[in-house]
Design an enzyme around this catalytic site. Structure first.
Site, PDB file in Angstrom:
ATOM      1  N   SER A  49      20.791  27.927  12.191  1.00  0.00           N
ATOM      2  CA  SER A  49      21.375  26.942  13.093  1.00  0.00           C
ATOM      3  C   SER A  49      21.187  27.417  14.524  1.00  0.00           C
ATOM      4  O   SER A  49      21.358  28.608  14.804  1.00  0.00           O
ATOM      5  CB  SER A  49      22.867  26.761  12.795  1.00  0.00           C
ATOM      6  OG  SER A  49      23.450  25.804  13.657  1.00  0.00           O
ATOM      7  N   HIS A  55      19.923  20.930  19.557  1.00  0.00           N
ATOM      8  CA  HIS A  55      20.527  21.554  18.377  1.00  0.00           C
ATOM      9  C   HIS A  55      19.582  21.335  17.204  1.00  0.00           C
ATOM     10  O   HIS A  55      18.951  20.281  17.082  1.00  0.00           O
ATOM     11  CB  HIS A  55      21.879  20.905  18.077  1.00  0.00           C
ATOM     12  CG  HIS A  55      22.332  21.060  16.659  1.00  0.00           C
ATOM     13  ND1 HIS A  55      22.130  20.080  15.705  1.00  0.00           N
ATOM     14  CD2 HIS A  55      22.946  22.084  16.027  1.00  0.00           C
ATOM     15  CE1 HIS A  55      22.621  20.484  14.551  1.00  0.00           C
ATOM     16  NE2 HIS A  55      23.114  21.694  14.717  1.00  0.00           N
ATOM     17  N   ASN A 107      19.143  22.589  12.792  1.00  0.00           N
ATOM     18  CA  ASN A 107      19.765  23.269  11.660  1.00  0.00           C
ATOM     19  C   ASN A 107      18.976  22.937  10.404  1.00  0.00           C
ATOM     20  O   ASN A 107      18.590  21.794  10.197  1.00  0.00           O
ATOM     21  CB  ASN A 107      21.216  22.792  11.518  1.00  0.00           C
ATOM     22  CG  ASN A 107      21.873  23.297  10.254  1.00  0.00           C
ATOM     23  OD1 ASN A 107      21.837  22.631   9.228  1.00  0.00           O
ATOM     24  ND2 ASN A 107      22.469  24.463  10.336  1.00  0.00           N
ATOM     25  N   VAL A 108      18.704  23.946   9.597  1.00  0.00           N
ATOM     26  CA  VAL A 108      18.186  23.726   8.244  1.00  0.00           C
ATOM     27  C   VAL A 108      18.987  24.618   7.310  1.00  0.00           C
ATOM     28  O   VAL A 108      19.283  25.770   7.641  1.00  0.00           O
ATOM     29  CB  VAL A 108      16.671  24.005   8.125  1.00  0.00           C
ATOM     30  CG1 VAL A 108      15.860  22.870   8.730  1.00  0.00           C
ATOM     31  CG2 VAL A 108      16.286  25.324   8.767  1.00  0.00           C
ATOM     32  N   ARG A 109      19.352  24.086   6.150  1.00  0.00           N
ATOM     33  CA  ARG A 109      20.286  24.817   5.298  1.00  0.00           C
ATOM     34  C   ARG A 109      20.091  24.462   3.826  1.00  0.00           C
ATOM     35  O   ARG A 109      19.514  23.427   3.486  1.00  0.00           O
ATOM     36  CB  ARG A 109      21.724  24.511   5.712  1.00  0.00           C
ATOM     37  CG  ARG A 109      22.079  23.042   5.648  1.00  0.00           C
ATOM     38  CD  ARG A 109      23.448  22.750   6.244  1.00  0.00           C
ATOM     39  NE  ARG A 109      23.762  21.331   6.205  1.00  0.00           N
ATOM     40  CZ  ARG A 109      23.412  20.453   7.128  1.00  0.00           C
ATOM     41  NH1 ARG A 109      22.734  20.861   8.194  1.00  0.00           N
ATOM     42  NH2 ARG A 109      23.732  19.176   7.016  1.00  0.00           N
ATOM     43  N   HIS A 121      35.864   8.997  19.253  1.00  0.00           N
ATOM     44  CA  HIS A 121      36.975   8.805  20.189  1.00  0.00           C
ATOM     45  C   HIS A 121      36.496   8.461  21.597  1.00  0.00           C
ATOM     46  O   HIS A 121      37.295   8.032  22.437  1.00  0.00           O
ATOM     47  CB  HIS A 121      37.895  10.033  20.211  1.00  0.00           C
ATOM     48  CG  HIS A 121      37.240  11.290  20.675  1.00  0.00           C
ATOM     49  ND1 HIS A 121      36.540  12.130  19.834  1.00  0.00           N
ATOM     50  CD2 HIS A 121      37.175  11.861  21.900  1.00  0.00           C
ATOM     51  CE1 HIS A 121      36.089  13.163  20.521  1.00  0.00           C
ATOM     52  NE2 HIS A 121      36.452  13.024  21.776  1.00  0.00           N
ATOM     53  N   GLY A 124      35.841  30.948   5.964  1.00  0.00           N
ATOM     54  CA  GLY A 124      36.058  32.307   6.439  1.00  0.00           C
ATOM     55  C   GLY A 124      34.831  32.914   7.074  1.00  0.00           C
ATOM     56  O   GLY A 124      34.618  34.126   7.006  1.00  0.00           O
ATOM     57  N   GLY A 125      34.003  32.075   7.683  1.00  0.00           N
ATOM     58  CA  GLY A 125      32.798  32.560   8.343  1.00  0.00           C
ATOM     59  C   GLY A 125      33.113  33.340   9.607  1.00  0.00           C
ATOM     60  O   GLY A 125      34.268  33.475  10.016  1.00  0.00           O
TER      61      GLY A 125
END
Length: 311
Positions: free
Chosen positions: A100, A114, A116-118, A183, A266-267
């Protein structure tokens, strides 16, 4: 005979090898563009399982802050952000791998970006693993240029075309919907690609799609930076950049799945929040001047559109 969606025995090793190579390739390219500052690597371990490598660049010639993070974490139970809509994931242990990145430039005429690859896999004894790929890339300009938007989306299309003509429109629309600040009732940027829960046809097919999107990111971003990084700017442009960065921070802290997943699982907080801009400014009830370049961002660039449509 249908193509199997079985997960290869060495799937994690294949994906990890690619992601580390991608992280390195992107960092080398960004260092070359910046010409001054190099990435600092911070390797870390996660007590509950796994770890990662966070690379950070700060106060460069071109990039005010850039973070490129690799992580490979595991656990006994998926957090709510990943399993809320998938009951079959209950009681499964998981592994999650990804790269990321977020890049915040010095010059307001250079867009923030930005990517990201996951990959996720959730496993349970005596059951087939549940796995999927996700990712994408998106662009957040402060001052819009049509040729930049067209190049960005053309490169996104090029990444998707080998996998069929329906992929780009689907992922583009998904990106427009995902990166919308509800929002504020406005888009975060001009979009790009976004996909999740992808495990079509076979593991090899899905992995190839993720790789294509990962590999096309720098091809999409580098030419835009080269065109805009030397445009003169003053206090007005910098103030608007910092104001719009507030929208970026709002989205990441309120809506972003990756941020929520990282915090709930918990990262490592420092790596998760590396996406936040270094300087942000909020101003009460501010509106751009009529007819200004700042207003054009809202009227001509942020509303979702087909940037590749030929008139």
């Amino acid at each position: 005979m249908p193509i199997s969606k079985t997960l290869p025995y060495n799937a994690i090793e294949q994906i990890k090898s690619y992601l580390l190579q991608l992280q390195n390739t992107i960092c080398v390219s960004l260092e070359s563009i910046d010409g001054k500052t190099r990435f600092h690597e911070d390797s870390w371990q996660r007590a509950a399982g796994g770890g990662g490598k966070t690379r950070i660049m700060a106060n460069g010639n071109v990039f005010e802050k850039a973070g490129v993070n690799f992580s490979h974490v595991s656990g006994e139970q998926l957090p709510a952000s990943a399993s809320a809509h998938r009951e079959e994931l209950a009681g499964r242990h998981f592994s999650a791998l990804g790269v990321s990145l977020v890049i915040h430039p010095q010059n307001p005429y250079v867009p923030t970006t930005h990517a990201n690859v996951r990959f996720f896999v959730a496993e349970k004894e005596d059951s087939e693993p549940v796995w999927w790929f996700g990712g994408g890339f998106d662009l957040t300009p402060y001052y819009g240029f049509v040729e930049d938007c067209e190049h960005w989306h053309q490169t996104a299309l090029n990444a998707c075309l080998p996998f069929g003509e329906t992929i780009y429109p689907k992922f583009k629309r998904w990106c427009d919907d995902y990166f919308f600040i509800k929002h504020r009732n406005e888009a975060r940027g001009i979009g790009g690609l976004f996909f999740d829960d992808y495990n079509e046809i076979s593991f090899d097919h899905s992995f190839e799609l993720m790789r294509s999107i990962g590999d096309h990111f720098i091809l999409a971003y580098e030419p835009i930076v080269a065109r805009r990084k030397d445009i003169p700017f003053g206090n007005r442009e910098k103030a608007f950049q910092n104001y719009r960065r507030g929208r970026y921070a709002e989205f990441n802290l309120v809506y972003d799945r990756g941020t929520l997943f990282g915090l709930q699982s918990g990262g490592r907080t420092e790596s998760i929040l590396m996406s936040l801009p270094p300087i942000v400014h909020w101003e009460y009830n501010w509106h751009p001047e009529k007819g200004s370049d700042e207003e054009k961002l809202y009227t001509d660039f942020l509303p979702a559109k087909d940037w590749l449509k030929k008139e």
